[in-house]
Design a protein around this motif. Structure first.
Motif, PDB file in Angstrom:
ATOM      1  N   LEU A 167      -3.897  -2.423 -16.017  1.00 21.59           N
ATOM      2  CA  LEU A 167      -2.026  -2.351 -16.272  1.00 21.59           C
ATOM      3  C   LEU A 167      -1.564  -2.695 -18.006  1.00 21.59           C
ATOM      4  O   LEU A 167      -1.291  -2.075 -18.517  1.00 21.59           O
ATOM      5  N   ALA A 168      -2.847  -3.589 -18.535  1.00 18.03           N
ATOM      6  CA  ALA A 168      -2.433  -4.053 -20.001  1.00 18.03           C
ATOM      7  C   ALA A 168      -3.177  -2.351 -20.287  1.00 18.03           C
ATOM      8  O   ALA A 168      -2.182  -2.002 -21.490  1.00 18.03           O
ATOM      9  N   LEU A 169      -4.272  -2.121 -20.145  1.00 22.13           N
ATOM     10  CA  LEU A 169      -4.341  -0.698 -20.418  1.00 22.13           C
ATOM     11  C   LEU A 169      -3.446   0.486 -20.568  1.00 22.13           C
ATOM     12  O   LEU A 169      -3.060   1.110 -21.526  1.00 22.13           O
ATOM     13  N   TRP A 203       0.931   2.879  -9.345  1.00 18.39           N
ATOM     14  CA  TRP A 203       2.083   3.176  -8.117  1.00 18.39           C
ATOM     15  C   TRP A 203       1.642   2.384  -6.857  1.00 18.39           C
ATOM     16  O   TRP A 203       2.125   1.726  -6.694  1.00 18.39           O
ATOM     17  N   VAL A 204       0.382   1.749  -7.546  1.00 12.67           N
ATOM     18  CA  VAL A 204      -0.090   0.586  -6.065  1.00 12.67           C
ATOM     19  C   VAL A 204      -0.247  -0.827  -6.943  1.00 12.67           C
ATOM     20  O   VAL A 204      -0.636  -1.305  -5.523  1.00 12.67           O
ATOM     21  N   SER A 205      -0.488  -1.348  -7.392  1.00 11.23           N
ATOM     22  CA  SER A 205      -0.781  -2.187  -8.115  1.00 11.23           C
ATOM     23  C   SER A 205       0.099  -3.604  -7.821  1.00 11.23           C
ATOM     24  O   SER A 205      -0.577  -4.418  -7.185  1.00 11.23           O
ATOM     25  N   LEU A 206       1.370  -3.406  -7.833  1.00 13.06           N
ATOM     26  CA  LEU A 206       1.830  -4.230  -6.927  1.00 13.06           C
ATOM     27  C   LEU A 206       1.968  -4.700  -5.398  1.00 13.06           C
ATOM     28  O   LEU A 206       1.582  -5.915  -5.012  1.00 13.06           O
ATOM     29  N   LEU A 352       3.115   1.972   4.374  1.00 16.01           N
ATOM     30  CA  LEU A 352       2.486   1.254   3.298  1.00 16.01           C
ATOM     31  C   LEU A 352       1.969   0.726   3.133  1.00 16.01           C
ATOM     32  O   LEU A 352       0.781   1.402   1.969  1.00 16.01           O
ATOM     33  N   ASN A 353       1.016   0.486   4.062  1.00 16.94           N
ATOM     34  CA  ASN A 353      -0.431  -0.133   3.855  1.00 16.94           C
ATOM     35  C   ASN A 353      -1.662   0.532   3.148  1.00 16.94           C
ATOM     36  O   ASN A 353      -2.427   0.733   2.703  1.00 16.94           O
ATOM     37  N   LEU A 354      -1.110   1.823   4.341  1.00 17.68           N
ATOM     38  CA  LEU A 354      -2.550   3.504   4.620  1.00 17.68           C
ATOM     39  C   LEU A 354      -2.121   3.622   3.547  1.00 17.68           C
ATOM     40  O   LEU A 354      -3.584   3.719   2.078  1.00 17.68           O
ATOM     41  N   LEU A 355      -1.013   3.554   2.223  1.00 13.20           N
ATOM     42  CA  LEU A 355      -0.817   4.216   1.002  1.00 13.20           C
ATOM     43  C   LEU A 355      -1.427   3.572   0.314  1.00 13.20           C
ATOM     44  O   LEU A 355      -2.492   3.927  -1.097  1.00 13.20           O
ATOM     45  N   THR A 356      -1.285   2.254   0.324  1.00 13.59           N
ATOM     46  CA  THR A 356      -1.498   1.420  -0.898  1.00 13.59           C
ATOM     47  C   THR A 356      -3.045   1.428  -0.512  1.00 13.59           C
ATOM     48  O   THR A 356      -4.319   2.122  -2.093  1.00 13.59           O
ATOM     49  N   ALA A 357      -4.266   1.720  -0.143  1.00 10.50           N
ATOM     50  CA  ALA A 357      -5.527   1.714   0.371  1.00 10.50           C
ATOM     51  C   ALA A 357      -5.658   2.945  -0.048  1.00 10.50           C
ATOM     52  O   ALA A 357      -7.360   2.862  -0.699  1.00 10.50           O
ATOM     53  N   ILE A 358      -4.972   4.008   0.749  1.00 14.27           N
ATOM     54  CA  ILE A 358      -5.231   5.244  -0.117  1.00 14.27           C
ATOM     55  C   ILE A 358      -5.892   5.200  -1.797  1.00 14.27           C
ATOM     56  O   ILE A 358      -6.837   5.671  -2.021  1.00 14.27           O
ATOM     57  N   GLY A 359      -4.791   5.120  -1.883  1.00 12.17           N
ATOM     58  CA  GLY A 359      -3.817   5.081  -3.575  1.00 12.17           C
ATOM     59  C   GLY A 359      -5.039   3.979  -4.501  1.00 12.17           C
ATOM     60  O   GLY A 359      -5.612   4.201  -5.507  1.00 12.17           O
ATOM     61  N   LEU A 360      -6.159   3.008  -3.730  1.00  9.70           N
ATOM     62  CA  LEU A 360      -6.977   2.123  -4.296  1.00  9.70           C
ATOM     63  C   LEU A 360      -7.988   2.753  -4.370  1.00  9.70           C
ATOM     64  O   LEU A 360      -8.856   3.026  -4.858  1.00  9.70           O
ATOM     65  N   THR A 361      -8.271   3.305  -3.562  1.00  9.49           N
ATOM     66  CA  THR A 361      -9.245   4.223  -3.239  1.00  9.49           C
ATOM     67  C   THR A 361      -9.454   5.158  -4.237  1.00  9.49           C
ATOM     68  O   THR A 361     -10.203   5.739  -4.544  1.00  9.49           O
ATOM     69  N   LEU A 362      -8.562   6.245  -4.217  1.00 11.51           N
ATOM     70  CA  LEU A 362      -8.287   6.977  -5.253  1.00 11.51           C
ATOM     71  C   LEU A 362      -9.007   6.480  -6.469  1.00 11.51           C
ATOM     72  O   LEU A 362      -9.641   7.192  -7.719  1.00 11.51           O
TER      73      LEU A 362
END
Length: 443
Positions: A167-169, A203-206, A352-362
């Protein structure tokens, strides 16, 4: 003679280079774990649906007529698993479904499915061999017991560092929203992947930070750390509705070590049934002679859970403890666990959790692609260290705070700092050696 940079030009630590260095090493360690946890966590999100699908052959087995007593159903389970004792009896959700119960054996718990009328044993399975139990252990301990749980905890801690430094970068330093809030999909090459990486991280950090923090109570290290602190603060051993991943059982309760007075089970069930507790509802025998029976809602949405104690001889309800009556820390963790498992607010929570997991994978894949594209040939590609840069208090406070709250991370942080200092010292010595060597060859 080289000019010294002005004070306005010199960046204080953590500048871009220093943050990138922390981000790089945290990512290098975390990415394999993030991919694994995202995959297994996504599967576990749908545990209720998957288990219902697995149990569908036993959902409608009864016909019109009278069911056998609960005590007789338990005795049928005992005959199917000789030498076993009752761990937990699950109240059937409907009259048509098979009755499920856990019986205890020296080799572990066995789940037994009994026909409610004929007492035929329809199915038996070792509880730890069930598909979702395996997924749970793959997710929380890598099927490696306490050591695996420590590894997952360590990876989660460094993933927090990875997200914060990322996030800082990413933090915008002027310009528009392109590449900050939304990616420039038509951009080619490195810019495309940099936008995908940065925007996805934003978008997925929080949500990712929440999932990481809410999963810590299960960890072998931090979960035990919390329990010890609670013991000291409360002056008595803490009774938690969760345990470490290694010890967690999704039908968590304190089952009896024997099966005394099974004939009173129907009396206990008759007391529990009208209370309409959230499913599944589990009944366990006393731990010792003369103790009360216990019953509880083991709902996946933990704020719906209730604990009861019942006098087996009279069927009288002795105590009832609802979620709202628990200590604040138990309620906070309970809400966190329910959201973490995707069970707090239905299908939307799962989505929402599934989208977060997909976002972390991406995020992980795009980060790996960026590193691979810009790394020098034959080198790891870590940002060069800047040993002369001063420390900024804010970042130091964050790291120290995380080290105190997450002792395992604090220990690993100390190791990393020592290792990094050794690398810095070696790099400085090599530069000086090269410089002197070059001066010695001048004519």
């Amino acid at each position: 003679m080289n000019e010294l940079p002005s004070a306005a030009v010199v960046r204080r630590w953590p500048g871009h280079n220093a943050i990138w260095r922390w981000h790089f090493y945290a990512s290098l360690f975390c990415i394999p774990f993030v991919l694994w946890l995202s995959l297994t966590g996504s599967i576990y999100l749908f545990r209720p649906q998957i288990e219902a699908w697995i149990d569908r052959p036993y959902a409608h087995v009864a016909v019109a007529g009278t069911s056998a007593t609960a005590a007789d159903q338990v005795q049928a389970a005992f005959r199917a698993v000789p030498g076993s004792t009752l761990a937990a009896y699950e109240l059937p959700a409907t009259p048509e479904q098979a009755v499920q119960m856990l019986v205890r054996t020296p080799g572990g718990d066995v789940r037994v499915y009994v026909h409610p009328q004929t007492l035929a044993v329809l199915h038996t399975v070792d509880e730890e061999s069930r598909i979702m139990r395996l997924v749970f252990r793959l997710h929380g301990e890598l099927l490696a017991g306490p050591i695996g749980s420590y590894m997952v905890e360590l990876a989660a801690s460094w993933t927090i560092v990875m997200i914060l430094t990322g996030l800082a970068l990413w933090w915008p330093r002027g310009g528009g929203l392109a590449g900050v809030v939304y990616p420039r999909l038509r951009a080619g090459g490195r810019r495309f992947w940099r936008d995908i990486h940065g925007v996805t991280g934003f978008w997925v950090s929080l949500a990712a930070l929440f999932l990481l923090l809410s999963g810590l109570p299960w960890a072998q290290g931090w979960g035990g750390y919390l329990k010890v602190i609670r013991h000291v603060a409360e002056g008595a051993p803490a009774r938690q509705d969760w345990s470490s991943a290694h010890g967690e059982h999704h039908m968590a309760m304190t089952p009896g070590t024997a099966s005394p007075g099974i004939e009173v089970l129907d009396r206990v069930a008759a007391t529990v049934r009208p209370l309409a507790l959230a499913r599944p509802v589990l009944i366990a025998p006393p731990v010792g002679t003369g103790d009360s029976w216990t019953a509880k809602s083991d709902a996946a949405n933990r704020p719906l859970r209730t604990d009861l104690t019942i006098d087996g001889q009279t069927g009288r309800l002795l105590t009832r403890r609802d979620f709202a009556q628990r200590r604040l820390v138990d309620r906070v963790v309970g809400y966190g666990v329910a959201i973490h498992e995707g069970q707090a607010f239905g299908g939307l929570n799962q989505l929402l959790n599934l989208l977060t997991a997909i976002g972390l994978t991406l995020l992980s894949i795009s980060g790996a692609i960026l590193w691979w594209r810009r790394r020098p040939t034959g080198k790891l590609g870590a940002p060069p260290p800047r040993p002369a840069a001063p420390l900024v208090r804010g970042f130091a406070v964050v790291l120290v705070g995380l080290g105190v709250l997450l002792p395992l991370f604090g220990l690993s942080l100390a190791v990393v700092l020592v290792a990094d200092r050794l690398v810095l010292t070696r790099a400085v010595v090599m530069r000086r050696s090269e410089s002197r060597s070059g001066q010695g060859h001048r004519v």
